[in-house]
Design a protein around this motif. Structure first.
Motif, short mmCIF file in Angstrom:
data_model
loop_
_atom_site.label_atom_id
_atom_site.label_comp_id
_atom_site.label_asym_id
_atom_site.label_seq_id
_atom_site.Cartn_x
_atom_site.Cartn_y
_atom_site.Cartn_z
N TYR A 249 157.19 -27.99 -12.01
CA TYR A 249 156.47 -27.84 -13.28
C TYR A 249 157.38 -28.19 -14.46
N GLU A 250 156.76 -28.44 -15.59
CA GLU A 250 157.51 -28.73 -16.82
C GLU A 250 158.03 -27.43 -17.42
N THR A 251 158.90 -26.80 -16.71
CA THR A 251 159.50 -25.56 -17.18
C THR A 251 161.01 -25.66 -16.92
N PRO A 252 161.80 -24.80 -17.52
CA PRO A 252 163.26 -24.95 -17.39
C PRO A 252 163.74 -25.04 -15.94
N ASP A 253 163.19 -24.21 -15.04
CA ASP A 253 163.67 -24.32 -13.65
C ASP A 253 162.61 -24.90 -12.73
N GLY A 254 161.50 -25.36 -13.31
CA GLY A 254 160.46 -26.03 -12.52
C GLY A 254 159.42 -25.09 -11.92
N THR A 255 159.67 -23.77 -11.99
CA THR A 255 158.68 -22.84 -11.43
C THR A 255 157.81 -22.27 -12.56
N GLY A 256 156.66 -21.75 -12.18
CA GLY A 256 155.68 -21.29 -13.16
C GLY A 256 156.21 -20.16 -14.03
N VAL A 257 155.82 -20.19 -15.27
CA VAL A 257 156.28 -19.17 -16.22
C VAL A 257 155.10 -18.33 -16.70
N ARG A 258 155.29 -17.02 -16.71
CA ARG A 258 154.24 -16.09 -17.12
C ARG A 258 154.81 -15.02 -18.05
N ASP A 259 153.89 -14.33 -18.70
CA ASP A 259 154.25 -13.23 -19.60
C ASP A 259 154.05 -11.93 -18.81
N TYR A 260 155.11 -11.46 -18.18
CA TYR A 260 155.01 -10.22 -17.38
C TYR A 260 155.18 -9.03 -18.30
N ILE A 261 154.34 -8.04 -18.06
CA ILE A 261 154.39 -6.86 -18.92
C ILE A 261 154.45 -5.61 -18.04
N HIS A 262 155.33 -4.72 -18.41
CA HIS A 262 155.49 -3.47 -17.64
C HIS A 262 154.20 -2.67 -17.72
N ILE A 263 153.78 -2.16 -16.58
CA ILE A 263 152.50 -1.44 -16.50
C ILE A 263 152.44 -0.25 -17.46
N VAL A 264 153.57 0.39 -17.70
CA VAL A 264 153.55 1.54 -18.61
C VAL A 264 153.37 1.07 -20.06
#
Ligand SMILES: O=c1ccn([C@@H]2O[C@H](COP(=O)(O)OP(=O)(O)O[C@H]3O[C@H](CO)[C@H](O)[C@H](O)[C@H]3O)[C@@H](O)[C@H]2O)c(=O)[nH]1
Length: 496
Positions: A249-264
């Motif tokens: 992918y067109e990302t810095p390391d080629g893997t998918g990037v997401r906005d992970y958010i802590h469940i709390v």
């Protein structure tokens, strides 16, 4: 009889601590036993609020509610009804028992792949279930509503910029479209009764982690679809290797990037939304008006994300750190329908709800690992199923065991447990009992709604009483995709 959230002392109250309710009112929480629901229940109980949970337990466990009550220091009150939202008559019985000041609606089906296989089931459960609920809320005069929406409603981002709430919508699968259609329905309802509805639609990005106690967490059915539950199961040895879906992918390391958010953090977002609604409910009693001159909030979407993007490799690296050894992974082909990057612009939530994600990526991984290692097979109720495994799971693991293309070899024996920081529930006012004559027990559970009068049973006998209810999985969230080199979070994003 109209119900309103009790006004706070002044409009300018920060309203961040405890939404106050009229003495006889409760908050209806659908899908409250699920992943996001149970963490939100802890927050709300900690504020001393009275909750009525409606859940059909098709993808959740009542054990989560018992633990939530413990984590809240036995504050507040919790009443549980095993009810399916498609059973309108049973649901109405619940409305006959309580007066609701607000509803937080988590219940629904949430698996993207499954939604393409059984779209009717998804539309019926998610859309019809929500309509049943909304009809009753309207009939019983409760117009304060928080909806579990998802970043999935944005579909393919039109740019790599962080996504704002006013971005165009275009969900790509039946699951996403159920969320999008419900959002449209909610707008129509708010417009149909001007100045009456206070509706907040929370668009979740990628919720991960677990309560810091390790007592509650995500307990997916079967093979996890989402990255972090899968990673956690590899860490504990239930699965041999993490599959990385593409590194081109067109990302810095080629893997998918997401906005992970802590469940709390996500759970706190619901308290913030409730506070916002409370301020408008107050407005109904005072001369306070919205910025557009209306006396109600109407229907407003808010992103719940951190604004920071992490790649799949960032996640594996952080989880490896939490576990204390390198987790095995292999790169395979891209997953159909995945985007390179999806990150929230959380500005509006910060401004309007006074809410921000606070926990770090390492918190997410440490807490997830603590939950996983303390509950290797999820909640107790599922142990038997998990231990025997499904045919599909066995088959997959067999295949993977023969695969030599892994980055390292899993070994659960060296697993380490991150230090536990004790949970510190927010102090709050203890709401008076709905049923003053009922003894207050650890978990007052009303199991039978077929009778007009509530019947309280013990936690021990709960399973016996909560007979069969078909349908629905409790919700959870959703998400979408931003970028960063491993270990260095990128604010916002760049490519898709
Ligand atoms: O085993 C896995 C699982 C996921 N990924 C990758 O990890 C990232 C996150 O994937 P998730 O499945 O955890 O989350 P998604 O952002 O893809 O999915 C989310 O967004 C979807 C819409 O885009 C739906 O809303 C879905 O419910 C919600 O989990 C993606 O780059 C994905 O390709 C892997 O490499 N391996």
């Amino acid at each position: 009889m109209p119900h309103h959230i009790r006004p706070a002392t002044s409009v300018s109250d920060p309203l961040t601590s405890s939404p106050h309710l009229p003495e006889q009112d409760a908050i209806l929480v659908t899908g409250g036993a699920g992943f996001i629901g149970s963490h939100t229940v802890v927050q709300l109980l900690s504020l001393g609020l009275r909750l009525v949970i409606v859940d059909n337990l098709c993808n959740s466990s009542e054990e989560a509610l018992h633990r939530a009550l413990e984590l809240a220091g036995n504050k507040g009150e919790l009443f549980f009804h095993k009810v399916d939202l498609l059973d309108g008559a049973a649901l109405e019985k619940v409305f006959e028992l309580y007066t609701f000041s607000a509803c937080i609606h988590f219940a629904g089906l949430k698996a993207v792949g499954e939604s393409s296989q059984i779209p009717i089931g998804y539309y019926q459960t998610n859309v019809t279930g929500t309509l049943n609920l909304l009809q009753l809320l309207q009939r019983y005069n409760c117009r304060n509503f928080i909806f579990s929406s998802s970043a999935t409603v944005y579909g393919l981002p039109s740019s790599t910029d962080p996504i704002r709430e006013d971005a165009s919508l275009g969900a790509l699968n039946p699951y996403g479209r159920t969320k999008q259609y419900i959002e449209e329905i909610l707008r129509d309802i708010a417009n149909s009764e001007p100045n009456q509805w206070n509706i907040i639609m929370l668009r979740y990005f990628n919720p991960v982690g677990a309560h810091e106690s390790g007592r509650i967490g995500e307990d997916p059915n079967g093979i996890p679809n989402n990255l972090m539950p899968f990673v956690a199961q590899v860490a504990i040895g239930r699965r041999p290797v993490i599959n990385v879906f593409g590194n081109d992918y067109e990302t810095p390391d080629g893997t998918g990037v997401r906005d992970y958010i802590h469940i709390v953090d996500l759970a706190r977002g619901h308290v913030a939304a409730l506070n916002k609604i409370q301020s408008f409910s107050m407005g109904a009693h005072t001369s306070v008006h919205n910025s557009n001159g209306t006396k109600s909030l109407g229907c407003v979407p808010y992103n719940l994300g951190s604004g920071i993007g992490y790649s799949v490799m960032d996640m594996i690296e952080s989880m490896s750190k939490a576990v204390g050894r390198q987790l095995p992974y292999r790169v395979i082909e891209r997953r159909l329908g995945d985007v390179a990057l999806c990150v929230a612009d959380p500005t509006l939530s910060a401004h309007d709800l006074d809410w921000r994600a606070e926990k770090t990526l390492q918190d997410m991984c440490n807490d997830l690992w603590r939950w996983q290692i303390q509950n290797p097979n999820g909640y107790e109720a599922r142990v038997a199923t998990a231990a025997s495994g499904t045919e599909e799971e066995d088959e997959e693991e067999g295949t993977l065991r023969e695969d030599s293309d892994v980055a390292s070899v899993a070994s659960t024996s060296s697993a380490s447990l991150p230090e536990t920081s004790p949970s510190t529930p927010t102090p709050g006012e203890l709401a008076p009992s709905v049923f003053a004559s009922l003894p207050v027990t650890l978990l007052p559970i009303i199991s039978t709604i077929a009778k007009p009068a509530p019947v309280m049973i013990s936690a021990e006998s709960l399973k016996a009483v909560t007979a069969a209810t078909p349908l629905v999985k409790p919700v959870v969230a959703t998400q979408v995709p931003v970028v960063s080199p491993a270990g260095s979070p990128a604010r916002g994003a760049t490519a898709c």
